[in-house]
Write a protein that holds these residues in place. Structure first.
Motif, PDB file in Angstrom:
ATOM      1  N   VAL A  36     120.312 -53.032  -8.376  1.00  0.00           N
ATOM      2  CA  VAL A  36     118.999 -53.356  -7.806  1.00  0.00           C
ATOM      3  C   VAL A  36     119.090 -54.698  -7.089  1.00  0.00           C
ATOM      4  N   LYS A  37     118.705 -54.697  -5.827  1.00  0.00           N
ATOM      5  CA  LYS A  37     118.708 -55.938  -5.043  1.00  0.00           C
ATOM      6  C   LYS A  37     117.546 -56.837  -5.435  1.00  0.00           C
ATOM      7  N   THR A  38     116.372 -56.260  -5.562  1.00  0.00           N
ATOM      8  CA  THR A  38     115.161 -57.019  -5.861  1.00  0.00           C
ATOM      9  C   THR A  38     114.276 -56.211  -6.797  1.00  0.00           C
ATOM     10  N   ILE A  39     113.696 -56.893  -7.786  1.00  0.00           N
ATOM     11  CA  ILE A  39     112.698 -56.284  -8.666  1.00  0.00           C
ATOM     12  C   ILE A  39     111.346 -56.896  -8.314  1.00  0.00           C
ATOM     13  N   ILE A  40     110.361 -56.042  -8.109  1.00  0.00           N
ATOM     14  CA  ILE A  40     109.011 -56.507  -7.801  1.00  0.00           C
ATOM     15  C   ILE A  40     108.068 -55.891  -8.821  1.00  0.00           C
ATOM     16  N   GLY A  41     107.270 -56.713  -9.456  1.00  0.00           N
ATOM     17  CA  GLY A  41     106.336 -56.222 -10.461  1.00  0.00           C
ATOM     18  C   GLY A  41     104.941 -56.755 -10.248  1.00  0.00           C
ATOM     19  N   LEU A  42     103.967 -55.902 -10.440  1.00  0.00           N
ATOM     20  CA  LEU A  42     102.561 -56.304 -10.399  1.00  0.00           C
ATOM     21  C   LEU A  42     102.113 -56.550 -11.832  1.00  0.00           C
ATOM     22  N   LEU A  43     101.542 -57.730 -12.086  1.00  0.00           N
ATOM     23  CA  LEU A  43     101.148 -58.112 -13.438  1.00  0.00           C
ATOM     24  C   LEU A  43      99.706 -58.606 -13.419  1.00  0.00           C
ATOM     25  N   HIS A  44      98.865 -58.002 -14.276  1.00  0.00           N
ATOM     26  CA  HIS A  44      97.458 -58.386 -14.362  1.00  0.00           C
ATOM     27  C   HIS A  44      97.317 -59.489 -15.407  1.00  0.00           C
ATOM     28  N   SER A  45      97.085 -60.714 -14.969  1.00  0.00           N
ATOM     29  CA  SER A  45      97.111 -61.861 -15.873  1.00  0.00           C
ATOM     30  C   SER A  45      95.980 -61.834 -16.888  1.00  0.00           C
ATOM     31  N   ASP A  46      94.841 -61.254 -16.547  1.00  0.00           N
ATOM     32  CA  ASP A  46      93.691 -61.276 -17.460  1.00  0.00           C
ATOM     33  C   ASP A  46      93.725 -60.159 -18.492  1.00  0.00           C
ATOM     34  N   MET A  47      94.787 -59.368 -18.518  1.00  0.00           N
ATOM     35  CA  MET A  47      94.935 -58.311 -19.519  1.00  0.00           C
ATOM     36  C   MET A  47      95.792 -58.740 -20.700  1.00  0.00           C
ATOM     37  N   HIS A  48      96.412 -59.916 -20.604  1.00  0.00           N
ATOM     38  CA  HIS A  48      97.366 -60.340 -21.635  1.00  0.00           C
ATOM     39  C   HIS A  48      97.107 -61.801 -22.006  1.00  0.00           C
ATOM     40  N   GLN A  49      97.678 -62.199 -23.123  1.00  0.00           N
ATOM     41  CA  GLN A  49      97.592 -63.597 -23.537  1.00  0.00           C
ATOM     42  C   GLN A  49      98.383 -64.482 -22.579  1.00  0.00           C
ATOM     43  N   THR A  50      97.930 -65.712 -22.459  1.00  0.00           N
ATOM     44  CA  THR A  50      98.564 -66.642 -21.527  1.00  0.00           C
ATOM     45  C   THR A  50     100.038 -66.859 -21.864  1.00  0.00           C
TER      46      THR A  50
END
Length: 294
Positions: free
Chosen positions: A140-154
């Protein structure tokens, strides 16, 4: 910096789009996918949160042959056996199996939509470990992830973002169609670059940006020790004249050659101390407390 990230020139990168309920990062994620397709990268998408039709909407149809969807939206946990990819299959071995049939001469771009789905159903430690394995595997050259910050603890969000080479935190729209993006990028030399930009996404998913604020910092700045003699009411330092005078003073425990000679070779008439113990000085080795009358 945002446009540089979208160009995707560096290999071995891990990019996180950090959004919230105030602003969805999926449109910017699709903008990155569209840019990757136009530079002829092979893109693999793990669809866990939205359908393939929604992710394809607006993308360049002529580049669709280099885009592969691994469906998990219909059955992300594999309960009814209707998905080609499920959350428990998020392992380096299974990801490599997905990439192998269409693997070409260059590495692929892996898009995870979204990391929040994985974090909700797998141990975060396991996810971090597997992300590292995929990143270091070379397929894999690049990993891209979408993460919802308000769904998890800081703390959890911070742990996952610590693995990323680039984190793009998205804020709400501020001026019409312009939204705020704060990009934090860690370079190979160890520096951390931060830049705040206003960006907009057009109907063809092209991204325009303008710089708002730029900050350059060190990843691990050297700690500066406090000077213990900085704010004293008296002076502990010596001037050059005082230092020279101090070095000329003979120390009491340092013997000169004359003093050494006098002690080792006493002359005639040197005094001596003679001591003769009396009866009261009788000392018993077996009873050292004999004189205490106890």
């Amino acid at each position: 910096m945002l446009l540089d990230v979208l160009q995707g020139a560096e290999a071995g990168t891990f990019i996180i789009f950090l959004d919230s309920v105030n602003f969805s990062g999926r449109s910017l994620l699709k903008g990155y996918i569209n840019a990757a397709l136009k530079r002829e990268d092979v893109v693999h998408v793990l669809e866990l949160e939205v359908s393939e039709e929604e992710l394809r909407a607006g993308l360049d149809t002529q580049c669709a042959r280099r885009m592969y969807f691994h469906g998990g939206f219909a059955d992300p946990l594999g309960w009814i056996k209707r998905s080609s990819f499920t959350v428990p299959q998020f392992t380096s071995e299974d990801i490599l199996t997905l990439l192998t049939p269409v693997q070409q001469s260059k590495s692929a771009v892996l898009v995870i939509d979204s990391l929040s789905w994985l974090l909700r159903h797998l141990d975060p430690v396991v996810i971090c470990k597997r992300l590292q394995e995929i990143k270091r595997g070379g397929a894999v050259k690049t990993i891209i992830g979408l993460l919802h910050s308000d769904m998890h603890q800081t703390s959890l969000v911070g742990s996952v973002c610590h693995l990323a080479t680039t984190v793009i935190s998205l804020g709400p729209r501020t001026q019409g169609q312009w939204a705020l993006a704060k990009t934090t990028k860690r370079t190979k030399s160890g520096k951390v670059l931060q830049e705040e930009e206003l960006f907009s996404i057009q109907e063809d998913l092209t991204v325009h940006s303008r710089v708002s604020h730029t900050v350059h910092t060190q990843a691990e700045p050297d700690s500066v020790e406090a000077d213990p003699m900085a704010n004293l009411t008296f002076n502990l330092r010596l001037s050059e004249m005082e230092r020279e005078a101090k070095e000329k003073v003979a120390l009491p425990f340092v013997f000169s050659q004359e003093k050494k000679s006098a002690l080792l070779h006493p002359g005639q008439g040197a005094g001596q101390i003679m001591y003769e113990p009396d009866a009261n000085d009788d000392f018993d080795q077996e009873d050292p407390d004999e004189d205490l009358d106890v």
